[in-house]
Every structure is written in C-alpha cells, then in structure tokens.
Design a protein around this motif. Structure first.
Motif, PDB file in Angstrom:
ATOM      1  N   ILE A 137      63.247   8.512 124.227  1.00 37.63           N
ATOM      2  CA  ILE A 137      63.600   9.584 125.165  1.00 37.63           C
ATOM      3  C   ILE A 137      62.425   9.979 126.065  1.00 37.63           C
ATOM      4  N   LEU A 138      61.224  10.101 125.470  1.00 38.00           N
ATOM      5  CA  LEU A 138      60.075  10.573 126.251  1.00 38.00           C
ATOM      6  C   LEU A 138      59.033   9.472 126.460  1.00 38.00           C
ATOM      7  N   SER A 139      59.468   8.230 126.358  1.00 29.53           N
ATOM      8  CA  SER A 139      58.526   7.109 126.524  1.00 29.53           C
ATOM      9  C   SER A 139      58.143   6.953 128.003  1.00 29.53           C
ATOM     10  N   VAL A 140      57.075   6.181 128.240  1.00 27.50           N
ATOM     11  CA  VAL A 140      56.633   5.938 129.621  1.00 27.50           C
ATOM     12  C   VAL A 140      57.741   5.219 130.403  1.00 27.50           C
ATOM     13  N   ALA A 141      58.413   4.274 129.739  1.00 23.37           N
ATOM     14  CA  ALA A 141      59.467   3.511 130.437  1.00 23.37           C
ATOM     15  C   ALA A 141      60.603   4.452 130.877  1.00 23.37           C
ATOM     16  N   LYS A 142      61.017   5.358 129.978  1.00 19.88           N
ATOM     17  CA  LYS A 142      62.107   6.279 130.355  1.00 19.88           C
ATOM     18  C   LYS A 142      61.640   7.246 131.441  1.00 19.88           C
ATOM     19  N   HIS A 143      60.353   7.612 131.367  1.00 23.48           N
ATOM     20  CA  HIS A 143      59.803   8.504 132.388  1.00 23.48           C
ATOM     21  C   HIS A 143      59.960   7.857 133.772  1.00 23.48           C
ATOM     22  N   LYS A 144      59.648   6.561 133.843  1.00 24.27           N
ATOM     23  CA  LYS A 144      59.791   5.850 135.130  1.00 24.27           C
ATOM     24  C   LYS A 144      61.257   5.794 135.534  1.00 24.27           C
TER      25      LYS A 144
END
Ligand code: HEM
Length: 510
Positions: A137-144
């Motif tokens: 949910i809060l990973s770098v990939a999801k952030h992007k």
C-alpha cells in the motif's frame, strides 16, 4: 458488596507489598521517579483533578527534574519519556519487548477490535497488516502509481484557495484538513467526495461531517481514560463520557466509508471490476494473505486517520510562524522562485531541491507536534532501561513535546528557526532516527507512511508559498501563537488574507 470489594483490594495491595519486598525485588534497580501513589488506585485521583493530563505529566517531569517518569494508574505503570537517548532505547527495541500496544477502550473501538495496524498488539495480525502496508500500500512503486491522483488534489486545493481570493481570506486550518482528507479519500476510494462536493473545490456536507468525525477520533484516541486502568469498569459505565463520543464519531465516519467498501468487494466478486484503480482495490485483491471485509474497513479508517491530522496541523503552524517572521517566509519564496520560477506550478519532482521548504516543515514538526505523546507501547516482559526497572505490563509513552523542545538538544528551543535543519548541500529529510524530533518515530512501530506524509506536507507548503501572498488582517499586527490548553492545536485557527502571486493562466481551473 463495597466491603467485599475493599477487602479484595486490601488483600491485593498487601500481596503486592509482600511481592515487592522479596529478596529478588531488593536486588533489582528502582522504578523511574514519580509521585507517591495510593494503594490500588495509584494516581488516578490526581490525574482526574489535573486535567489536561499531558500538561500535568510534563509539569511533574519539570518539577522532579527527570526525563523519565513513572506514574501508577490502577495497577499499570505509565512510563513517560522526554529524553531522545532513552526514547531510542525503548523504541529501537531489538527484542520486541516494548513494541506491543496496550488494551484501551478507544483503541479497541477505533480499530474494530484491533483489526488495524496502529492499535494492534504485537502478533501475527500486526505482522500481516504492517507487511501489507510497507510492501504494497505505501511502497515506493505504489507511490509512483498514485502520482496522478495526488496531483489532482494538489491542483484542487490551489483552485479552491484561488476561488477564496475573491472573498479575501482563508481559514488555513479548514483548508489543510480539507486537503488531507480529500487526498485520503482520493487515494483510497478514487474520489475526493462522498457526495457532490462544491463547485469551488470546497467540501460538501458529507465531507464536512466525515472530517469532523475524524478530528473527534484523533482528539479522543490518545486521551488517558480511567477505564483503561480499571478494565472491569468498562463494561459497566462510560466513566469519562469518552466512549459515547468515540462510538458516535466512528458511526459517522464509517457510514460513508463502509458501504463503499462492501459495494467494491461485491464488484470484484461479480467480475464487474477487473482492474486496480485505487488502494481499496489493492486491499481487496491482495493475494498471499487475503484480508476480510472487516480488516479492510478497519485498516482504511486507520490510514485515513493517519493521513488527516499531522499534515494539516503542521502546515497551519508553519504558515503562522512564517507569516510572523517575514525573513523566513521570503527565504522560502526565493527558494521556490529560484528552483521552480513563476511560470509553472511546483511539482513533486521539484521537492528534492526545496531544502528550505522542507526545513520549514521539519521545524513545525519539532516545535508543534500534533499530539503531545506517542501512542502507548506495551512492555511485554520485565526489563531495565536507563538504569530503571520497567515492569512487565508498563505502558511507555514518548513525549513528542519533550523531545522537540528539549533545551539540552536544541538551542533556543521555543523559537521557530528552520535554518537549524539546513546542513550545507545535504538534503533535508523529515525523519530523525535519533529522535531529536519525534516526527515519524522509529523502530518496529515507526510510521510506514514516511514517503507519502513527507510528500504531502512539503507539497502543500510549497504550493501555498509559491501560489499566494499571505498576510494578516489589518487589525492584527502578529499571528497569535498561543496553543490550546487541552491539545496542541493553535488556540485560534489561522485566518489569513490571501492574494494570487502567479500569472492567472497558471492556476488550475477545474
Ligand atoms: C506527516 C505525516 C505523518 C506523521 C508525522 C506520522 C507520524 C507517525 C508516528 C510518530 C507514528 C508512530 C507512533 C508510535 O510511536 O507508535 C506513526 C505510526 C503510523 N503511521 Fe504515521 N505519520 C504520518 C503520516 C502517515 C500516513 C500518510 C500514513 C498512511 C497513509 C501513516 C500510517 C501510519 C500507521 C499505519 C502507523 C502505525 C504503525 C504501527 O503501529 O506499526 N502515517 N505515524
């Protein structure tokens, strides 16, 4: 009945006295300093007579000249800490002794029976939820992946403030809360509004009711409540009146959120929805350790609460301090003009170059934390910290105020001075693993939302400073920086006169 209860209490008290005087307890280190307390009830009466409790605890620490205090409430030891080194000992807890959470009425209700992350005790459920948060949910990939949704909210708040310019002034508190709650709804549910919203980008009745209920939950969650220390009272009486308020607020928040979650789960079951578009989809389609509907509902409320208050409070204080000190405000404006210019809006990709704006945010986290203490950490076995005995079952709370305003760490700690975080060309980050500023905490229970929280806070301040001039009404020479008696919010919400400072074509119109 009363005689019976008193007899049981006396027996328990004598038993605890006997226990304390065994030879092994004579060998162990002392408890941290604290007030003498009554048998069985401890310092509960003093606590009730000295509201607000957090100011009373800090006063005692000052009077006893201690950075670690032990208060007995019922048969639970409450350990308050305001020294960074001692706090690090507790929180960077390699053995997991201080990483659980105690049972509490507010935590139990808000988390739907400890189904979320923030209130869950250490154990398999917490591990499952925290892993999902950090790795998905809060990973770098999801952030992007969520960049465009965040951008819509960054633009919407600018559009809303620009529309307010015709009125002349903005209530910065409401604006900040609106930004963070819009952002949370957009990322979770794909939509800023529960209802129709407003033409000018402002909140509709539904969003106002939702935001108000979030605020109530955030105010009452950390409150020390008598029934937390005498759990048997919880089933008989709402001793402090907190339970009714919390239950009402949960009903109001969940009446908007939960039906959307049920509807979406059904859409996935029916095959009507097949592609992830927001974080609710990510929760529902999570494969390895699937989540129940109740877990998703509890976790989404947890995340919406976590997104709501820190940033809104931070930006109101930062702006208030900066308006009072034009030198600081102008340095932030110059940085934005230099890095971004006036012919386009600041974007997330610029944030790494906005060290001074980040220093302004960090300084507001240091001086004006949103709540006085961390969430409580439960001690799961007897232990020794800083030379003191910490009994199993103790609740450890770290003073965000005590760390951020510690005169042994910070020069002139009560002055807002972002320059203190500038370190040559080194990038300013909002985290602090030495806990000189509590900001996102550290260790197992540290915040998993550092990237998202830092981005939101820096972006909001950058857009406000780049997009507008902020001044006080003519009859107010200075911003009143008084904080509330009962919490750490600014006593009077910040109202500021606002004017656009960029060419009209730059502002988003829809
Ligand atoms: C600038 C904004 C934020 C600040 C300053 C902040 C600060 C904190 C702090 C200090 C804690 C640890 C409390 C403790 O000692 O136990 C925490 C925990 C947590 N935060 Fe944040 N937070 C922010 C934003 C967010 C966001 C945006 C999210 C997610 C959307 C989030 C999710 C959480 C969760 C789930 C926990 C509980 C972790 C656990 O118990 O294992 N936070 N936050």
């Amino acid at each position: 009945m009363i005689i019976f209860i008193l007899s049981i209490m006396s027996i328990l008290y004598l038993y605890s006295l006997l226990n304390n005087s065994t030879s092994s307890s004579k060998l162990r280190p002392p408890l941290p300093p604290g007030p003498t307390s009554l048998p069985y009830i401890g310092s509960i009466i003093s606590m009730l007579r000295n509201k607000p409790t957090f100011r009373w605890i800090h006063r005692m620490m000052d009077e006893m000249n201690t950075k670690i205090l032990c208060l007995r409430l019922g048969n639970i030891h409450l350990i308050a800490v305001s020294d960074p080194k001692i706090a690090v000992e507790f929180l960077k807890d390699a053995n997991g002794i201080f990483s659980s959470r105690p049972d509490s009425m507010s935590g139990y209700l808000i988390s739907g029976g400890y189904l979320n992350t923030a209130h869950a005790p250490m154990g398999d459920h917490w591990k499952k939820m925290k892993t999902i948060l950090t790795s998905e949910i809060l990973s770098v990939a999801k952030h992007k992946w969520l960049l465009n949704k965040r951008k819509e909210e960054d633009d919407n708040i600018l559009r809303y403030i620009k529309n307010q310019c015709t009125r002349g002034f903005v209530n910065v508190r409401i604006m900040g809360q609106q930004y963070t709650s819009n952002m949370a709804r957009k990322l979770m549910f794909g939509s800023r509004n529960f209802g129709k919203g407003r033409e000018d980008g402002g909140p509709g009745d539904e969003e106002i009711e939702h935001a108000n209920s979030l605020w109530t939950l955030l105010v009452y969650d950390p409150e020390l409540c008598v029934t937390d220390y005498f759990p048997w009272l919880r089933w008989k009486t709402d001793f402090d009146g907190h339970e009714k308020i919390i239950r009402n607020a949960i009903l109001k928040a969940r009446k908007y959120q939960d039906p959307l979650i049920d509807e979406r789960i059904q859409q996935w079951k029916d095959g009507v929805r097949t592609q992830q578009d927001d974080l609710l989809d990510v929760f529902i389609t999570h494969k390895n350790t699937p989540l129940t509907a109740d877990e998703i509902k509890a976790q989404i409320l947890d995340l919406i609460l976590a997104t709501f208050d820190n940033v809104a409070n931070n930006i109101e204080w930062a702006l208030a301090e900066m308006i009072n000190e034009p030198r600081i405000f102008n340095r932030a404006v110059h940085e934005l003009d230099f890095v971004v210019g006036k012919n386009r809006l600041v974007q997330e990709s610029d944030l790494q170059n906005l060290n001074y704006v980040k220093a302004c945010v960090k300084e507001a986290f240091r001086l004006h934390p949103v709540v006085p203490f961390s969430l409580p950490h439960l001690t799961t076995s007897d232990s020794t910290v800083a030379g003191y005995f910490i009994p199993k079952g103790s609740n450890v709370i770290v003073s965000r105020l005590g760390l951020g305003r510690n005169p042994e760490v910070w020069d002139d700690p009560l002055t807002y001075n972002p320059e203190r975080h500038m370190n040559g060309n080194k990038e300013v980050v909002l985290t602090d693993s030495n806990l000189h500023t509590f900001s996102f905490s550290t260790g197992r229970r540290g915040c998993p939302g550092v990237l998202f929280g830092s981005t939101m806070a820096t972006m909001l301040l950058a857009r406000l400073v780049q997009g507008f001039t902020w001044e006080l009404p003519p009859n107010e020479p200075d911003v009143d920086l008084q904080e509330n008696l009962y919490d750490l919010a600014k006593a009077k919400p910040l109202f500021a006169l606002v004017k656009p400072r960029l060419p009209p074509s730059i502002y988003p119109t829809s």
